[in-house]
Each structure stands twice: as C-alpha cells, then as structure tokens.
Motif scaffolding. Structure first.
Motif, PDB file in Angstrom:
ATOM      1  N   UNK A 164       0.814  -1.298   0.054  1.00 19.46           N
ATOM      2  CA  UNK A 164      -0.101  -0.166   0.081  1.00 19.46           C
ATOM      3  C   UNK A 164       0.924   1.293  -0.047  1.00 19.46           C
ATOM      4  N   UNK A 165       1.985   1.381   0.629  1.00 21.35           N
ATOM      5  CA  UNK A 165       2.618   2.515   0.979  1.00 21.35           C
ATOM      6  C   UNK A 165       4.228   2.334   0.127  1.00 21.35           C
ATOM      7  N   UNK A 166       4.944   1.636  -0.284  1.00 20.47           N
ATOM      8  CA  UNK A 166       6.157   1.522  -0.808  1.00 20.47           C
ATOM      9  C   UNK A 166       6.174   1.796  -2.087  1.00 20.47           C
ATOM     10  N   UNK A 167       7.217   2.796  -2.640  1.00 19.62           N
ATOM     11  CA  UNK A 167       7.279   3.071  -4.158  1.00 19.62           C
ATOM     12  C   UNK A 167       7.646   1.829  -4.671  1.00 19.62           C
ATOM     13  N   UNK A 168       7.233   1.831  -6.220  1.00 21.03           N
ATOM     14  CA  UNK A 168       7.155   0.515  -6.719  1.00 21.03           C
ATOM     15  C   UNK A 168       8.353  -0.104  -7.142  1.00 21.03           C
ATOM     16  N   UNK A 169       9.431   0.774  -6.853  1.00 19.00           N
ATOM     17  CA  UNK A 169      10.616   0.173  -7.169  1.00 19.00           C
ATOM     18  C   UNK A 169      11.534  -0.210  -6.078  1.00 19.00           C
ATOM     19  N   UNK A 170      10.892  -0.296  -4.793  1.00 21.38           N
ATOM     20  CA  UNK A 170      11.412  -0.463  -3.550  1.00 21.38           C
ATOM     21  C   UNK A 170      11.385  -2.076  -3.551  1.00 21.38           C
ATOM     22  N   UNK A 171      12.029  -3.030  -2.795  1.00 19.51           N
ATOM     23  CA  UNK A 171      11.990  -3.978  -2.246  1.00 19.51           C
ATOM     24  C   UNK A 171      11.713  -4.263  -0.944  1.00 19.51           C
ATOM     25  N   UNK A 172      11.375  -5.648  -0.341  1.00 20.81           N
ATOM     26  CA  UNK A 172      10.924  -5.712   0.975  1.00 20.81           C
ATOM     27  C   UNK A 172      11.794  -6.913   1.326  1.00 20.81           C
ATOM     28  N   UNK A 173      12.677  -6.828   2.219  1.00 18.19           N
ATOM     29  CA  UNK A 173      13.417  -8.166   2.639  1.00 18.19           C
ATOM     30  C   UNK A 173      12.864  -8.462   3.903  1.00 18.19           C
ATOM     31  N   UNK A 174      12.589 -10.024   4.086  1.00 21.49           N
ATOM     32  CA  UNK A 174      12.466 -10.507   5.365  1.00 21.49           C
ATOM     33  C   UNK A 174      13.704 -11.498   5.912  1.00 21.49           C
ATOM     34  N   UNK A 175      14.186 -11.023   6.923  1.00 16.76           N
ATOM     35  CA  UNK A 175      15.516 -11.913   7.565  1.00 16.76           C
ATOM     36  C   UNK A 175      14.870 -12.696   8.664  1.00 16.76           C
ATOM     37  N   UNK A 176      15.099 -14.089   8.732  1.00 18.00           N
ATOM     38  CA  UNK A 176      14.823 -14.720   9.580  1.00 18.00           C
ATOM     39  C   UNK A 176      15.707 -14.532  10.849  1.00 18.00           C
ATOM     40  N   UNK A 177      15.124 -15.226  12.156  1.00 16.27           N
ATOM     41  CA  UNK A 177      16.031 -15.354  13.381  1.00 16.27           C
ATOM     42  C   UNK A 177      17.113 -16.137  13.087  1.00 16.27           C
ATOM     43  N   UNK A 178      18.306 -16.035  13.518  1.00 14.57           N
ATOM     44  CA  UNK A 178      19.381 -16.881  13.314  1.00 14.57           C
ATOM     45  C   UNK A 178      19.261 -18.386  13.867  1.00 14.57           C
ATOM     46  N   UNK A 179      18.227 -18.592  14.979  1.00 18.50           N
ATOM     47  CA  UNK A 179      17.850 -19.909  15.251  1.00 18.50           C
ATOM     48  C   UNK A 179      16.548 -20.319  14.977  1.00 18.50           C
ATOM     49  N   UNK A 180      15.989 -19.720  13.765  1.00 15.72           N
ATOM     50  CA  UNK A 180      14.906 -20.342  13.071  1.00 15.72           C
ATOM     51  C   UNK A 180      15.145 -21.428  12.622  1.00 15.72           C
ATOM     52  N   UNK A 181      14.268 -22.666  12.852  1.00 14.69           N
ATOM     53  CA  UNK A 181      14.263 -24.085  12.537  1.00 14.69           C
ATOM     54  C   UNK A 181      13.144 -24.816  11.745  1.00 14.69           C
TER      55      UNK A 181
END
Length: 430
Positions: free
Chosen positions: A262-279
């Motif tokens: 809804x809000x980010x400009x169209x050329x922007x990206x979104x990065x999800x970084x998992x927790x280091x202990x995500x199993x």
C-alpha cells in the motif's frame, strides 16, 4: 560498589539457559559464602547441574508448584531467586510468590543488544522490565553522574553454534532420560521430540543453510534496488507471544506485506530476515509466496535465512519488527524503525509512530542523540558483556555479574543514586 559477600544469602536457581552457565554461576556464588540450591524440572535441567548435593528435582504438577515452592523457600530460608526469562508458567508463578515475600529476583535474558551482551535485571525483563516505565529524560539525568564512554562491541563473539548444540543436547535428555519427571510439560506448545528433531536438523544443515544465505544476501546487496528490512523473531519466543498482539507469525507477515504493497514506491523491495535460530517450525517461505500473490508484489519480496544482520542493514532504507532486540542494531545505525509490540527500546524519540504504509513511503528519522544516550544507559546498567553458550562468553560474563547480584541495589537504582561502580571497558577480541 560495596565489597558484598554472600554469607547471609541463600540463592534458589530455577530454569536457566541451555548449557552449563547456571552451574558455573552457582559455583562462583558458593565461593562468596552463599548457599545455593537448584530446582530441576526435567532431565535436561539435571544434566547441566554438576553439584548433586544442591539439586532438588521437582516431579509434581504445575498446579502443585506454588505450594511446593512456598514450602521450599521457608525450609531453606531462601533470600534470592535466580531464573532465565520470567514468562514461562513456572517462572511467572515463582516471581509472583517471591515478590509477595519481598525477595530479590534475579532475571537473566538474552541481551537487549545481543550478541555481545546479556541482560541482567531485577524483578522482570522485556515487557516486564523497569525500562518500560523509564523516559529518556530519566536516563539522561542518571548518566549525568557518569563520565565514561560506552564500550564498543568486540570484533568477534558469536556463539550460535554452541547455542544450537546445547539446545539439541538438552532436548535429547528430556526425550530419553525424563522418566523421573512424568508431570513435566514444556512451556512451548511443540512436543519435545519435535524440538529435538528441529535442533538436530538445524545443526546438521548449517553448512547448506550458510550457502543459501550467502547467495540470497548477495542477490540483495548487488541488486541495486532500495529495500526495507523486516526482522523476524521465533514464533514461540516469549517477547513475540507475551508482549505483542500476535500469536502467529503468519499474521505479522501479512501486516507487513500489506503495508508495503500500500505504501512503498514501486521500485522498492522488501527483505524478510529470519532469526538466526529459526528452525522451520513455521513455514515462512511458503507463507510469503502466498502473500506475494495476494498483494501483487511479485519479484519485490525476498527471504534470507538467519545469519549476520550487519550485511543487510548497511544498505537498508528502514526496518520493521514486532519487538526484536535486533532493533537496537537498526537504531545504532540511525535507520528508521517501526515496531508492533512492547519493546524496551520503543521510545517515542526514536521509534516511528507512523502507520505502516506511510512509514514505508516516507519514514521519520530517529533522534540519534537520544538513542545514543539510551544505549549508554543500558551498557552502564543491565547489559553485561559476555554470553551464555561459549566458554569465552561465560568467562567474561561471570567476571562481571556475580558482584552485581550481591549488591543490594539493582543496576538501574545504583546508577541513578551514583553508587554504581564504573564498568570495565569491553576490549575488542580479535
């Protein structure tokens, strides 16, 4: 700081971090003249406590625990309770009872500025910490009595591998040696067998996950697009479950992807970084694929499995999280951040109050000077150099924390009153 001894103190340890840290801490407290006892609730607790004379197995039910603890406190004349995290049921009930009796409550937790420090507080941590009620102005007044510079983090410290190893070993004992603890119920919903399987899988697949992470990180760093970073936590983590409005990670993921669309400009990206202990107990990748289609952001959403945060933070435009302690690394770099849960660092001076679409479109800059005062206050009080899991981290931690446990004032009051001893500077470890 007074040269306090433990001659009149009786410490009762409950559950601690995986591994031998609580045993080593108890041994050092006995050297001060204190009496030390440990209540164990399963075979994993027993395995890491190497002083059988002071070990007290609790084999009753959760419902009977408060009465047992009440009798034990009276029988042993306990003055202090020591525990790791204050939200699991046995600890929450113990804290309530100890508070009613006017006892000292020593709470350990992962560092608010991990991985280089751990947290030591009195009475409560995270959403129950006294930090929640303190203003930046209060902290600045306390710091006026202190003329030392905030210590720098060491060049190298991490103990993720040791953390995973001790977690797997702990759950092995609970799975195969727990016959004497028939009433034990884990504070997490997942069965112990599944916990062990996930820890072991995580340990064995570390090299493969490392390669996958390197490829994903390089794709983002070399992509040439502006990106926003979402810092994920473990779904079962107490901060996520107890100090936010979310019960499922999937709900948080949807809030973030929807706000980005809804809000980010169209050329922007979104990065999800998992927790280091995500199993892998939550299939984050599959959920993100569903949300990418639903909100029509194909090709703009990325997922990175664990690993170091610094490489991704260096070029991030903003960061979003529920209440991850990694938010401190965001603020240290002066990057705008938005939180969705109760966090000790969620102060109005440097955490954005904007609606998420507006935050992604035009984020407000944090007050970096206020954050530096906040950070310095924590490093002078509740953040102790060291770690629970590596041998080097434990040695460093024990050098500092025993004296803090023996003095009457908690670290925040000691600094405010001007009676806190200056902290040793943490030198870079090469």
């Amino acid at each position: 700081m007074s040269n306090a001894t433990g001659d009149t103190r009786v410490f009762l340890f409950l559950q601690g971090p995986h591994g031998p840290f609580f045993h080593r801490l108890g041994r050092m407290l006995r050297m001060t003249g204190a009496e030390v006892w440990r209540v164990g609730f399963n075979a994993g607790d027993r395995a890491f406590w190497f002083h059988p004379q002071s070990y007290l197995p609790y084999t009753g039910t959760l419902e009977d625990w408060p009465n047992y603890l009440d009798r034990l406190i009276a029988e042993k004349s306990v003055t202090d309770i020591v525990l790791y995290g204050d939200t699991r049921p046995i600890h929450a009930r113990a804290v309530e009872l100890a508070r009613d009796r006017g006892m000292r409550i020593h709470v350990f937790e992962e560092g608010y500025m991990r991985p280089y420090w751990v947290t030591y507080e009195r009475d409560g941590s995270n959403g129950h910490s006294r930090l929640m009620e303190m203003s930046i102005e209060d902290m600045q007044k306390a710091l006026a009595r202190c003329d030392t510079e905030a210590p720098l983090p060491p060049a190298h410290w991490g103990d993720t591998r040791q953390h995973v190893f001790y977690g797997a070993l702990y759950h092995w004992f609970v799975m195969f040696r727990n016959g004497d603890y028939r009433h034990f119920r884990a504070h997490r919903e997942l069965p112990v067998t599944r916990e062990f399987q996930l820890y072991l899988q995580r340990l064995l697949l570390m090299p493969f996950h490392g390669l996958e992470r390197w490829l994903a990180t390089n794709h983002i760093r070399l992509g040439g697009f502006p990106y926003h970073l979402c810092l994920l936590q473990l779904e079962h983590d107490a901060s996520f479950q107890q100090h936010s409005a979310f019960n499922r990670m999937a709900d948080f993921l949807e809030v973030v992807v929807k706000g980005f669309a809804e809000g980010a400009p169209g050329h922007h990206h979104l990065v999800f970084k998992a927790h280091p202990l995500e199993n892998g107990r939550t299939n984050i990748r599959r959920e993100l694929k569903r949300l990418v289609i639903k909100y029509k952001v194909k090709g703009r959403v990325h997922y990175v499995r664990g690993g170091k945060l610094a490489q991704l933070l260096n070029d991030a435009r903003t960061a979003v999280t529920v209440n991850s302690t990694a938010g401190q690394q965001v603020l240290w770099r002066g990057i705008p951040i938005k939180t969705f849960g109760r966090a000790v660092y969620a102060k109005p001076e440097f955490v954005s109050p904007q609606p998420l679409p507006e935050f992604f479109a035009q984020p407000a800059r944090p007050d970096n000077k206020a954050y530096k005062d906040y950070r310095r206050f924590l490093l002078e009080t509740s953040q102790i150099p060291g770690g629970f899991y590596s041998a080097r981290g434990r040695r460093t931690l024990l050098r500092h924390v025993v004296d803090l446990m023996l003095i009457g004032e908690d670290p925040y009051d000691a600094l405010t009153a001007g009676t806190a001893a200056p902290r040793q500077q943490l030198r870079a470890v090469q």
